[in-house]
Write an enzyme that holds these catalytic residues in place. Structure first.
Site, PDB file in Angstrom:
ATOM      1  N   LYS A 169      36.614  39.309  32.529  1.00  0.00           N
ATOM      2  CA  LYS A 169      37.544  40.270  31.944  1.00  0.00           C
ATOM      3  C   LYS A 169      36.812  41.419  31.239  1.00  0.00           C
ATOM      4  O   LYS A 169      37.326  42.526  31.157  1.00  0.00           O
ATOM      5  CB  LYS A 169      38.469  39.591  30.929  1.00  0.00           C
ATOM      6  CG  LYS A 169      39.207  38.359  31.414  1.00  0.00           C
ATOM      7  CD  LYS A 169      40.223  38.654  32.472  1.00  0.00           C
ATOM      8  CE  LYS A 169      41.307  37.606  32.645  1.00  0.00           C
ATOM      9  NZ  LYS A 169      40.877  36.302  33.178  1.00  0.00           N
TER      10      LYS A 169
HETATM   11  C1  PLP Z   1      41.500  35.497  34.103  1.00  0.00           C
HETATM   12  C2  PLP Z   1      40.646  34.472  34.752  1.00  0.00           C
HETATM   13  C3  PLP Z   1      40.892  34.044  36.053  1.00  0.00           C
HETATM   14  C4  PLP Z   1      42.069  34.519  36.858  1.00  0.00           C
HETATM   15  O1  PLP Z   1      41.998  35.880  37.176  1.00  0.00           O
HETATM   16  P1  PLP Z   1      43.292  36.672  37.657  1.00  0.00           P
HETATM   17  O2  PLP Z   1      42.894  38.084  37.746  1.00  0.00           O
HETATM   18  O3  PLP Z   1      44.336  36.442  36.590  1.00  0.00           O
HETATM   19  O4  PLP Z   1      43.706  36.074  38.958  1.00  0.00           O
HETATM   20  C5  PLP Z   1      40.005  33.140  36.619  1.00  0.00           C
HETATM   21  N1  PLP Z   1      38.955  32.660  35.922  1.00  0.00           N
HETATM   22  C6  PLP Z   1      38.699  33.050  34.658  1.00  0.00           C
HETATM   23  C7  PLP Z   1      37.537  32.475  33.947  1.00  0.00           C
HETATM   24  C8  PLP Z   1      39.531  33.969  34.031  1.00  0.00           C
HETATM   25  O5  PLP Z   1      39.269  34.355  32.780  1.00  0.00           O
END
Ligand code: PLP
Length: 466
Positions: A112
């Site tokens: 993120k």
């Molecule tokens: C947010 C997240 C996901 C999922 O990603 P999306 O974009 O919501 O599909 C998978 N793994 C981790 C560690 C995350 O933080």
């Protein structure tokens, strides 16, 4: 570049407009009016660029006139300068076929950060132009919250209200949010699941009592700028593995369908992607939707991969829009019926469109633990539970033998060290950039899963617009 809503009746906006908007006013999500397209030679020319410069080149067509190229470059250099690895998103080889794309070298240890470090700076840039104030309201299953808070803590003109499901995020995840004591950061633990928290946030975006007084913005992946920033690392990985001459497949641990949709965008831009594998845990609505057209939400089962404990994947709407002929009014009808009954069938056009690029796989707890052990015992790599679900799907995929498969490593193993220790017997160390996380003081409000209580809490503390 102009952006239109997936539900066909909100006004079109430019990049600055979609960055500062949450949901479109018709309840839809913004997507570019058309996909920018790179030729094979333009893609070949991107090989070898430093990450921040690759980001400029990939994002430029989406940003349009909202930023000059120099300004965009400055924001990218500052955002990616905060990563603990010089390659920003290094690619690691597992065996002759399997690769990991490490996306967790940012300040909060999950992918993120790649988009949110940039988004925080975009907010500051655009708000200072209009002398406005933004109230960010978000829901997090753990990683968005910490990354968004790190990206905006202490920044001018922004307040952030982050809802997380009480007791359903890991201790590292919670502390990364609740130990940030900047006055513009407000953490709220609500009773309920991530989907409950997300539903509250969506309702606030559609509540004239709130949107009339506050400029409410989004840091969830409903925000287009986040997806745009994630397109870059698909290019980075594919170029290293020989694109555009060679095709690559990606396996993506999926929750809200944001990360894997960024891969879809890269493919629309001309990057030669053989397959996008949507990896889910037992909360498998996307696996059911992609394998037999059944998009129906069950109840959420908590797992060791909490960022994937999601039943309603917001960004799936963007795919349904693009694959289903871009008919916003028809999609608005389809989504209204889904919101009422929590179930719908994909149309034939949506199913066939999705099947051209996507496959899916579901991993249970045993599959996840086995993938973690394989990576550790056979390749000396410790991976987190989300990444392990992606790797399970990557290894199970039925693909031509000469296609490299890149699993997106979405979180640092130390962020989920209890689950990693259960599967491998090894307890990963928190990297030093996390510092004294477990000594710091925490602050958060605990509220019931009640919309009025949450809206009142936000209204009392946010800065009105205008
Ligand atoms: C947010 C997240 C996901 C999922 O990603 P999306 O974009 O919501 O599909 C998978 N793994 C981790 C560690 C995350 O933080």
């Amino acid at each position: 570049m102009e952006y239109v809503s997936t539900r066909g009746s909100a006004p079109a906006l430019d990049f600055e407009g979609v960055t500062l908007a949450g949901l479109a006013s018709d309840g839809g999500l913004y997507v570019p009016r058309e996909w920018p397209r790179f030729s094979e030679s333009e893609i070949a020319a991107l090989a070898g660029l430093p990450y921040a410069e690759l980001a400029v080149q990939v994002m430029k067509p989406f940003v349009g006139d909202s930023l000059t190229e120099d300004r965009l470059r400055d924001l990218c250099q500052r955002s990616y300068g905060r990563f603990a690895h010089a390659a920003v998103t290094p690619l690691v080889q597992l065996d002759q076929r399997q690769w990991l794309l490490e996306l967790f070298h940012g300040p909060t240890l999950a992918f993120k950060d790649v988009a949110l470090q940039l988004l925080g700076r975009l907010f500051e840039e655009f708000l200072s132009r209009s002398d406005d104030h933004l109230t960010i309201v978000g829901a997090t299953s753990g990683d968005t919250g910490s990354a968004a808070i790190d990206a905006v803590a202490g920044r001018e003109r922004v307040d952030i209200f982050m809802l997380h499901p009480n007791g359903r995020v890991s201790d590292v995840q919670r502390r990364q949010m609740t130990t940030v004591l900047a006055p513009n950061v407000h953490n709220i633990a609500i009773e309920g699941t991530f989907d409950d928290a997300q539903a509250m946030v969506k309702r606030m975006f559609n509540d004239p009592g709130m949107t009339g007084r506050f400029h409410i913005g989004a840091v969830n992946s409903i925000n287009w700028a986040r997806l745009m920033a994630q397109v870059v690392y698909y290019f980075a990985a594919a170029l290293q593995l020989g694109a555009p001459a060679r095709k690559v497949a990606f396996s993506v641990p999926t929750g809200n369908f944001g990360d894997v949709f960024a891969g879809y965008v890269a493919a629309q831009m001309g990057l030669p992607i053989e397959r996008l594998i949507v990896a889910t845990n037992v909360n498998d609505i996307l696996h059911r939707a992609l394998s037999d057209g059944d998009y129906s939400a069950g109840t959420v089962t908590p797992t060791a991969a909490p960022s994937m404990d999601i039943q309603v994947s917001s960004n799936f709407e963007r795919l349904l829009f693009d694959c289903g002929g871009r008919d916003g009014l028809a999609l608005a009808e389809q989504m209204r019926s889904f919101e009422a009954s929590k179930a719908m069938r994909l149309t034939n056009a949506q199913r066939e469109g999705a099947a051209q690029l996507f496959t899916s796989a579901r991993a249970d707890a045993a599959d996840m633990a086995q993938a973690m052990r394989w990576a550790h015992e056979e390749c000396g790599e410790v991976i987190d539970p989300h990444t392990a679900i992606g790797l399970h799907a990557a290894r199970a995929a039925d693909l031509p033998a000469d296609i490299p498969v890149v699993t997106l490593a979405t979180a640092h193993p130390a962020k989920f060290r209890d689950a990693v220790e259960r599967a491998t017997g090894l307890r990963p160390h928190l990297p030093s950039r996390i510092g004294d996380l477990f000594q710091r003081e925490e602050a958060y409000a605990e509220l019931p899963g009640d919309y009025d209580a949450i809206a009142a809490y936000v209204a009392e503390r946010a800065t009105p617009t205008g």
